[in-house]
Design a protein around this motif. Structure first.
Motif, PDB file in Angstrom:
ATOM      1  N   SER A 196       0.968  -0.972  -0.131  1.00 32.88           N
ATOM      2  CA  SER A 196      -0.106  -0.265  -0.552  1.00 32.88           C
ATOM      3  C   SER A 196       0.436   1.520  -0.183  1.00 32.88           C
ATOM      4  CB  SER A 196      -0.847   0.337   1.079  1.00 32.88           C
ATOM      5  OG  SER A 196      -0.405   0.352   2.452  1.00 32.88           O
ATOM      6  N   ARG A 197       0.409   2.543  -1.021  1.00 29.58           N
ATOM      7  CA  ARG A 197       1.204   3.583  -0.257  1.00 29.58           C
ATOM      8  C   ARG A 197       1.530   4.338   1.103  1.00 29.58           C
ATOM      9  NH1 ARG A 197      -1.235   3.689  -5.644  1.00 29.58           N
ATOM     10  NH2 ARG A 197      -0.023   4.019  -7.347  1.00 29.58           N
ATOM     11  N   PHE A 198      -0.234   3.886   1.922  1.00 28.23           N
ATOM     12  CA  PHE A 198      -0.502   4.100   2.088  1.00 28.23           C
ATOM     13  C   PHE A 198       0.674   3.875   3.207  1.00 28.23           C
ATOM     14  CE2 PHE A 198      -1.013   4.089   7.520  1.00 28.23           C
ATOM     15  CZ  PHE A 198      -1.706   4.969   7.584  1.00 28.23           C
ATOM     16  N   PHE A 199       0.924   2.870   3.309  1.00 24.79           N
ATOM     17  CA  PHE A 199       2.818   2.317   4.556  1.00 24.79           C
ATOM     18  C   PHE A 199       4.025   2.938   3.975  1.00 24.79           C
ATOM     19  CE2 PHE A 199       1.571  -2.068   6.657  1.00 24.79           C
ATOM     20  CZ  PHE A 199       0.548  -1.738   7.094  1.00 24.79           C
ATOM     21  N   LEU A 200       3.984   2.842   3.010  1.00 24.40           N
ATOM     22  CA  LEU A 200       5.181   3.410   1.843  1.00 24.40           C
ATOM     23  C   LEU A 200       5.692   4.486   3.013  1.00 24.40           C
ATOM     24  CD1 LEU A 200       6.294   3.263  -1.655  1.00 24.40           C
ATOM     25  CD2 LEU A 200       7.022   5.052  -0.221  1.00 24.40           C
ATOM     26  N   GLU A 201       4.260   5.749   2.610  1.00 27.58           N
ATOM     27  CA  GLU A 201       4.553   6.977   3.382  1.00 27.58           C
ATOM     28  C   GLU A 201       4.368   7.461   4.966  1.00 27.58           C
ATOM     29  OE1 GLU A 201       4.645   9.589   1.738  1.00 27.58           O
ATOM     30  OE2 GLU A 201       4.448   8.333  -0.326  1.00 27.58           O
ATOM     31  N   LYS A 202       3.865   6.039   5.420  1.00 24.17           N
ATOM     32  CA  LYS A 202       4.124   5.879   6.985  1.00 24.17           C
ATOM     33  C   LYS A 202       5.209   5.458   7.259  1.00 24.17           C
ATOM     34  CE  LYS A 202       1.709   6.376   9.312  1.00 24.17           C
ATOM     35  NZ  LYS A 202       0.876   8.131   9.912  1.00 24.17           N
ATOM     36  N   PHE A 203       5.972   4.487   6.818  1.00 28.57           N
ATOM     37  CA  PHE A 203       7.313   4.514   7.066  1.00 28.57           C
ATOM     38  C   PHE A 203       8.619   5.708   6.127  1.00 28.57           C
ATOM     39  CE2 PHE A 203       6.333   0.062   5.809  1.00 28.57           C
ATOM     40  CZ  PHE A 203       6.241  -0.607   7.326  1.00 28.57           C
ATOM     41  N   VAL A 204       8.515   6.617   5.015  1.00 29.06           N
ATOM     42  CA  VAL A 204       8.941   7.776   5.352  1.00 29.06           C
ATOM     43  C   VAL A 204       8.767   8.432   6.830  1.00 29.06           C
ATOM     44  CG1 VAL A 204       9.352   9.797   3.540  1.00 29.06           C
ATOM     45  CG2 VAL A 204       9.069   7.059   2.738  1.00 29.06           C
ATOM     46  N   GLU A 205       8.022   8.599   6.692  1.00 29.38           N
ATOM     47  CA  GLU A 205       7.186   9.930   7.652  1.00 29.38           C
ATOM     48  C   GLU A 205       8.260   9.439   8.936  1.00 29.38           C
ATOM     49  OE1 GLU A 205       3.237  10.219   9.985  1.00 29.38           O
ATOM     50  OE2 GLU A 205       3.047  10.516   8.227  1.00 29.38           O
ATOM     51  N   TRP A 206       8.464   8.230   9.241  1.00 30.28           N
ATOM     52  CA  TRP A 206       9.041   7.825  10.515  1.00 30.28           C
ATOM     53  C   TRP A 206      10.628   7.439  10.731  1.00 30.28           C
ATOM     54  CZ3 TRP A 206       7.599   4.351  15.362  1.00 30.28           C
ATOM     55  CH2 TRP A 206       6.534   4.340  14.982  1.00 30.28           C
TER      56      TRP A 206
END
Length: 420
Positions: A196-206
């Motif tokens: 999911s793109r959501f997971f990708l963005e969440k990892f980058v956010e972290w």
């Protein structure tokens, strides 16, 4: 032919990530890749000649002595046994690429440097949020939780994020600290595939580097799903009956909207949800565990499938499978769900945890003409065929492997042909 080493804690269809592990290997085997497997011994494992390299079973629900428990705690953080057995496997099978699925707490992240030392390209699929959140889900008893952002893993112990146990939480916090300091995943995983793109963005956010990730969505083999777009009367939820799934919110919404609801599945909240439905006189029918054709028939007979999640879902297969069966989905606007449901075209999106908004959505869909719902069901099926096909998944994975210098079999054959 290229050699693919498939790595996962379990070698049977225990859950969604285990199914992906086995089906991924099958897909690449069909394409001419050579497969090997590295996993943990378990009574339900599928037979494989590679089991002679598997690590000993490590199950946390079993009764163990104190010395055994201490040994297990060490293995969770860094399994020397997994490293030793993996080295023995690689001596016999020099893999070109290793594809890791769920490895935590059993095989342990210690296998990543072992793979890199052997010159193996390492790809991992992020089926959960574990590389950021020690407790996998960014969820605890208080709801969605991102307190460990920034690396303060003592929050895991403070909030008893693992099975409400201080001891288990301390072990997992220690694991996260050790591998954070060593940079185990960042240094040794070449690429991480995210569904999911959501997971990708969440990892980058972290704080993860964006170029470490590749978005590769899950797939559904639509040819194995016979759609029925004509709507029934009842709404359907199917899945685990657990707190984070939002089923209590769904039951309250169904009671408020006076719309019939069927619930398929089992889980820790089974009795509690039945009691809630009874106390509200909600028009809810609990059907227990169903699978295979029986489950598909229930989906086909539904008006729409509802996914009322209250946590960061990745890319739920239940959405894609429902769409492949010609059914619209009413999904919560959380995690990766909005990426799979196009509001007003293939289904509806509502604010997570909002009983009133979900009740309004149920009333709207209950009042939508059958012909219009069938049209939305057909659009949902077409959406899956166009964007979440097996061919797209295979092409994306082959491109990922090729970017790490591992060519697919046809490229090997072409190179051999040019040599002659």
């Amino acid at each position: 032919m290229p050699r693919l080493l498939n790595i996962n804690n379990y070698h049977y269809r225990r859950g969604g990530s285990d199914v992906v592990y086995l089906e991924h290997a099958q897909l690449f085997g069909d394409l001419g890749w050579d497969n090997a497997f590295f996993s943990m011994h378990h009574p339900q494992n599928l037979p494989t000649p590679w089991s002679r390299f598997f690590i000993d079973e490590l199950e946390f629900g079993h009764a163990y002595s104190l010395p055994q428990k201490l040994g297990m705690a060490g293995k969770v953080v860094w399994s020397l046994e997994a490293q030793r057995k993996l080295r023995a496997l690689l001596a016999e099978y020099p893999a070109d690429v290793a594809h890791l699925h769920c490895i935590y707490h059993h095989l342990s992240p210690a296998i990543l440097p072992t793979l890199k030392a052997a010159g193996v390209a390492v790809v991992m699929t992020a089926h959960d949020l574990k590389i950021a959140c020690p407790a996998y889900k960014m969820l605890n008893a208080t709801g969605v939780c991102e307190r460990c952002k920034g690396g303060n893993y003592l929050n895991v112990v403070r909030h008893r994020c693992i099975k409400d146990s201080a001891a288990a939480s301390a072990i997992v916090a220690a694991e996260a600290m050790v591998h954070g300091l060593l940079g185990t995943y960042r240094k040794h995983a070449d690429r991480i595939a995210v569904p999911s793109r959501f997971f990708l963005e969440k990892f980058v956010e972290w704080g993860w580097p964006r170029d470490k990730f590749v978005y590769i969505p899950n797939y559904v083999d639509a040819s194995r799903f016979e759609p029925a777009c004509e709507p029934g009367a009842a709404f359907l939820y199917f899945g685990r009956l657990a707190e984070e799934k939002g089923i209590a919110t769904l039951i309250r919404a169904a009671a408020a909207a006076k719309t019939p609801l069927r619930i398929v599945g089992t889980g820790p909240l089974d009795a509690e949800l039945r009691a809630l439905a009874a106390s509200l006189a909600a028009p809810v029918e609990f059907l227990g565990y169903r699978t295979g054709r029986e489950l598909h028939d229930l989906v086909r007979a539904a008006r729409a499938v509802v996914l009322p999640s209250e946590w960061y879902e990745n890319a739920p297969m239940s959405v894609l499978e429902s769409q492949a069966l010609g059914k619209p989905v009413i999904g919560a606007d959380i995690g990766g769900i909005p990426e799979l449901v196009e509001h007003g075209h293939t289904g509806w999106i509502f604010p997570s945890r909002d009983t009133g908004a979900l009740a309004a959505a149920l009333r709207e869909v209950a009042g939508t003409p059958d012909a219009r719902l069938a049209e939305i069901g057909r659009a949902a099926r077409q959406h899956v065929e166009a964007h979440f096909s097996r061919d797209r998944y295979v092409a994306a994975m082959q491109a990922l492997y090729a970017s790490l210098g591992v060519r697919n079999p046809s490229a090997h054959l072409e190179a051999a042909g040019h040599a002659h």
